[in-house]
Motif scaffolding. Structure first.
Motif, PDB file in Angstrom:
ATOM      1  N   LEU A 481       0.845  -1.193   0.000  1.00 19.37           N
ATOM      2  CA  LEU A 481       0.000   0.000   0.000  1.00 19.37           C
ATOM      3  C   LEU A 481       0.876   1.237   0.000  1.00 19.37           C
ATOM      4  O   LEU A 481       1.954   1.253   0.606  1.00 19.37           O
ATOM      5  N   SER A 482       0.396   2.301  -0.637  1.00 20.24           N
ATOM      6  CA  SER A 482       1.118   3.575  -0.636  1.00 20.24           C
ATOM      7  C   SER A 482       0.109   4.717  -0.579  1.00 20.24           C
ATOM      8  O   SER A 482      -1.012   4.604  -1.084  1.00 20.24           O
ATOM      9  N   SER A 483       0.508   5.809   0.059  1.00 17.66           N
ATOM     10  CA  SER A 483      -0.343   7.010   0.124  1.00 17.66           C
ATOM     11  C   SER A 483       0.476   8.207  -0.302  1.00 17.66           C
ATOM     12  O   SER A 483       1.706   8.216  -0.161  1.00 17.66           O
ATOM     13  N   VAL A 513      -0.512   5.399   6.007  1.00 15.80           N
ATOM     14  CA  VAL A 513      -1.366   4.248   5.745  1.00 15.80           C
ATOM     15  C   VAL A 513      -0.686   3.030   6.348  1.00 15.80           C
ATOM     16  O   VAL A 513       0.550   2.933   6.348  1.00 15.80           O
ATOM     17  N   GLU A 514      -1.470   2.105   6.891  1.00 18.34           N
ATOM     18  CA  GLU A 514      -0.890   0.912   7.508  1.00 18.34           C
ATOM     19  C   GLU A 514      -1.862  -0.257   7.416  1.00 18.34           C
ATOM     20  O   GLU A 514      -3.065  -0.103   7.625  1.00 18.34           O
ATOM     21  N   PHE A 522      -7.096  -2.047   6.331  1.00 17.91           N
ATOM     22  CA  PHE A 522      -6.011  -1.089   6.517  1.00 17.91           C
ATOM     23  C   PHE A 522      -6.606   0.255   6.913  1.00 17.91           C
ATOM     24  O   PHE A 522      -7.811   0.508   6.737  1.00 17.91           O
ATOM     25  N   VAL A 523      -5.771   1.127   7.493  1.00 17.47           N
ATOM     26  CA  VAL A 523      -6.222   2.427   7.994  1.00 17.47           C
ATOM     27  C   VAL A 523      -5.342   3.509   7.396  1.00 17.47           C
ATOM     28  O   VAL A 523      -4.150   3.303   7.147  1.00 17.47           O
ATOM     29  N   SER A 524      -5.933   4.672   7.143  1.00 23.28           N
ATOM     30  CA  SER A 524      -5.207   5.809   6.574  1.00 23.28           C
ATOM     31  C   SER A 524      -5.545   7.064   7.360  1.00 23.28           C
ATOM     32  O   SER A 524      -6.611   7.172   7.973  1.00 23.28           O
ATOM     33  N   LYS A 529      -8.131  16.007   8.517  1.00 21.92           N
ATOM     34  CA  LYS A 529      -8.451  15.809   9.934  1.00 21.92           C
ATOM     35  C   LYS A 529      -9.198  14.508  10.200  1.00 21.92           C
ATOM     36  O   LYS A 529      -9.797  14.342  11.264  1.00 21.92           O
ATOM     37  N   THR A 530      -9.193  13.601   9.258  1.00 16.99           N
ATOM     38  CA  THR A 530      -9.909  12.342   9.432  1.00 16.99           C
ATOM     39  C   THR A 530      -8.968  11.159   9.209  1.00 16.99           C
ATOM     40  O   THR A 530      -7.943  11.271   8.537  1.00 16.99           O
ATOM     41  N   ALA A 531      -9.354  10.036   9.795  1.00 21.70           N
ATOM     42  CA  ALA A 531      -8.756   8.737   9.473  1.00 21.70           C
ATOM     43  C   ALA A 531      -9.865   7.873   8.894  1.00 21.70           C
ATOM     44  O   ALA A 531     -11.045   8.065   9.203  1.00 21.70           O
ATOM     45  N   ARG A 532      -9.481   6.924   8.075  1.00 27.89           N
ATOM     46  CA  ARG A 532     -10.477   6.080   7.409  1.00 27.89           C
ATOM     47  C   ARG A 532     -10.023   4.628   7.457  1.00 27.89           C
ATOM     48  O   ARG A 532      -8.828   4.337   7.288  1.00 27.89           O
ATOM     49  N   ILE A 533     -10.991   3.752   7.697  1.00 29.51           N
ATOM     50  CA  ILE A 533     -10.737   2.316   7.720  1.00 29.51           C
ATOM     51  C   ILE A 533     -11.254   1.723   6.416  1.00 29.51           C
ATOM     52  O   ILE A 533     -12.396   1.988   6.006  1.00 29.51           O
ATOM     53  N   TRP A 534     -10.418   0.916   5.769  1.00 26.54           N
ATOM     54  CA  TRP A 534     -10.731   0.346   4.472  1.00 26.54           C
ATOM     55  C   TRP A 534     -10.579  -1.170   4.525  1.00 26.54           C
ATOM     56  O   TRP A 534      -9.917  -1.711   5.409  1.00 26.54           O
TER      57      TRP A 534
END
Length: 667
Positions: A481-483, A513-514, A522-524, A529-534
């Motif tokens: 993964l890459s951001s 991202v991890e 994975f989470v970003s 100001k937000t984090a997102r779970i994918w």
């Protein structure tokens, strides 16, 4: 102080129009009995000349104050500042009445300096607590001087005392330096933060009473001003010394010996109950912590049966050595839960059916768990030595922005500011690829991944593990993964070294991202100001984690995959539930941007580090700070990693050092 408009003037100041003459002129808020007063303008020295009038004798100090108040009321701040500066240089006759005490420099500076000296001379048992009150008094005294238009005096006050607070409040000091006019109080983020919120300080009952007795006794020397600041700008919580270990005699005396004392986790803005995800100024609000399930995620029944079968075959083919546990016994120890640990359910965390690769990974984990060297926190010099392997990247020209090593220790990926990703083999051998059937591609020890249109800020390999070369199925690395600054997250297949999916949702750069510990999720975290779970099988995010007041810079997973952690430029760390996206913990205490996060493999401790070089260890169950660790210089701790036993922490910092710490366990 806001005073009524002065009487009519024959000339205006600057572009101001002439004022109408009121029938009942006001002087310092008092209506005169009759007559009128006219002013002929402002002289070069800032002194008003008065003519006629039945208001009685009027001192030049009062006349200047009337004009200054009028200018402040109308918003002519620059003219007012000039007049105030000129007036402060005008000699006042000895027969003139003393100036009105409107909160100027003599009072704030003298009051602060007197309180500071009194704290230095007070008993050692009170000193560590009372020193915590100096920072909010310093900030709000300075901001009050700025608000009352004392630019010269406020700057002198700020420059005189700011160095005392730089070690703890470097970021806030830099923000406050930009504030010099009242307009800045609403425009600057730091000034607005302090003016709109109360700064929480926790004091023991005895220290609070001791402080108030001093301020009341020195009311004429400015103590009343500081009491007013504490009431309006601070949220002081006084607790019973016996009810909080932080205020015990032994703890306070130890803090008094330390060169530098970090703020408590329940101090500052936002002030909140330790660990609690709810921010409130209500003193009656209890600390209702959500009960966490920090135990290991149980293996799927089918997966556990397959792993057990493979381990039994290995034990039969190669029996354990004398004094060594068998692989099946190691499995039993590994899946055994602590009696008081609660663990998440497989039904709540939906994972796809296990594959042969998953079985091979779990088998390899059991083998490594049995055969590895045990690293204890303190060995007294006896025990296995810790080996270190270092890699140097040449000719990067400062373009590498992020790095990650694969779990099988075969590959390393580096993101660059030129928007591409380069992958190297750690052993220097050529990397095989499946996208060239005719063999026309020249074998190479590195590959470039091109697809992003902005600097790459994070790369993360999917979970993998090493395996013997003779293994039928090798759980090697397959996904990356890459951001990037282009607002996207990209999934790459490492068999063909091609982009597979582009995930979109963030607004602005995606800082981190991890992967989750078991893949699939994975989470970003991003600038929005937000984090997102994918999840890899969905193009849209599953959960949106909103609550931070600034960009989310760092993200991390809990080892059981049921929780994620986010760290922000607002200097807070938050813990969120994966299944519902709710915040369950918030940790405060850092005084600069948090730059690194890592959760211990046992799932009980969280380590966080910041730009000032501080490392904090947090007890997840209680939501409290365990220990502050200082050894690095400034520049930011950019990497944290726990040992498998959760007893040793390794940190890497911009001061060009890597440090190894022993970590105390909660309780």
């Amino acid at each position: 102080m806001s005073a009524p408009s002065p009487a009519a003037r024959s000339a205006s100041i600057g572009q101001n129009p002439p004022l109408p003459t009121p029938t009942q002129p006001h002087i310092n808020g008092v209506t005169t009995g009759g007559g009128s007063m006219a002013t002929s303008g402002v002289s070069a020295g800032g002194v008003m000349s008065s003519g006629g009038g039945g208001g009685g004798g009027m001192s030049q100090q009062n006349l200047n104050q009337i004009v200054i108040d009028y200018l402040a009321k109308k918003g002519y701040t620059k003219t007012e500042a000039m007049l105030r500066a000129e007036s402060s240089q005008t000699a006042v006759p000895e027969t003139a009445a003393p100036p009105a005490m409107t909160g100027g420099t003599p009072r704030y500076r003298a009051a602060y300096e007197g309180t500071r000296k009194w704290i230095d001379d007070t008993l050692d048992i009170y000193k560590p607590e009372l020193k915590r009150i100096l920072w909010p008094l310093f900030v709000h005294s300075y901001l009050q001087l700025v608000a009352e238009l004392y630019p010269t005096e406020s700057r002198a006050f700020f420059e005189q005392y700011k160095q005392e607070f730089r070690p703890e409040h470097e970021v806030d000091i830099r923000g406050l330096e930009r504030i010099s006019l009242p307009e800045h109080l609403n425009d600057d983020n730091v000034g607005k933060l302090y003016r709109d919120n109360k700064y929480r300080v926790v004091l023991s009952n005895f220290a609070f009473v001791h402080l108030m007795q001093y301020l009341e006794a020195s009311a004429d020397q400015g103590g009343k001003l500081l009491i007013d600041l504490l009431e309006k700008r601070c949220d002081i919580r006084h607790v019973d010394r016996a009810a909080d270990d932080r205020f015990s005699f032994a703890s306070l005396l130890q803090r008094g010996k330390e060169v530098q004392d970090m703020p408590a986790e329940d101090e500052g803005i936002p002030g909140h109950n330790p660990g609690n995800s709810i921010i409130t100024d209500d003193p009656t609000q209890g600390n209702n912590l959500v009960k966490l399930r920090l135990g290991r995620l149980p293996l799927d029944k089918d997966l556990e049966a397959d792993v057990r079968g493979d381990l039994e075959d290995m034990d039969t083919a190669q029996p354990a050595l004398a004094g060594q546990d068998s692989l099946v016994e190691t499995l039993e120890m590994n899946i055994k839960q602590e009696p008081d640990d609660e663990f998440p359910s497989r039904t709540e965390l939906a994972y796809p059916p296990s594959t042969a690769r998953d079985v091979a990974m779990e088998v390899q984990k059991i083998r490594e768990n049995r055969d590895r060297f045990k690293i204890e926190a303190r060995t007294g010099g006896i025990g296995p030595g810790i080996s270190v392997c270092m890699f140097t990247f040449h000719n990067t020209y400062d373009s590498i922005t992020c790095l990650d090593f694969s779990g099988d220790n075969e590959l390393v990926a580096a993101g660059t500011s030129e928007s591409y990703i380069r992958i190297w083999s750690l052993d220097g051998k050529a990397i095989s690829t499946d996208n060239d059937d005719n063999g026309s591609t020249i074998p190479s020890a590195s590959h470039r991944l091109i697809g992003h249109s902005g600097p790459v800020y994070a790369v993360s390999f999917a979970p993998s593990s090493a395996a013997p070369s003779a293994a039928d199925i090798r759980p090697s690395t397959k996904w990356l993964l890459s951001s990037s600054a282009d607002s996207t997250i990209r999934l790459w297949n490492l068999d063909i070294f091609q982009q597979i999916v582009v995930y979109k949702g963030h607004i602005g750069p995606v800082w981190d991202v991890e992967w989750g510990p078991f893949g699939h999720y994975f989470v970003s975290g991003g600038h929005d100001k937000t984090a997102r779970i994918w999840s890899t099988d969905k193009i849209r995010h599953l959960r949106l984690l909103a609550g931070h007041d600034d960009g989310v810079d760092v993200v991390a997973f809990h080892p059981n995959s049921a929780y994620v952690f986010t760290a922000s430029s607002d200097r807070t760390v938050r813990m969120w539930g994966l299944t519902n996206g709710n915040a369950v913990r918030m940790f405060t205490g850092h005084t600069s941007t948090v730059t690194a996060l890592c959760c211990s493999p046992n799932g009980k401790i969280l380590a966080s580090a910041d730009e000032n070089g501080w490392i904090c260890l947090w007890d997840l169950a209680l939501g409290r700070l365990i220990k502050n660790m200082r050894g690095h210089g400034k520049g930011g701790v950019w990497s944290l990693s726990f040992s498998v036993e959760s007893t040793v922490l390794v940190s890497g910092c911009a001061d060009c050092t890597v440090r190894v710490w022993d970590c105390p366990w909660p309780g």
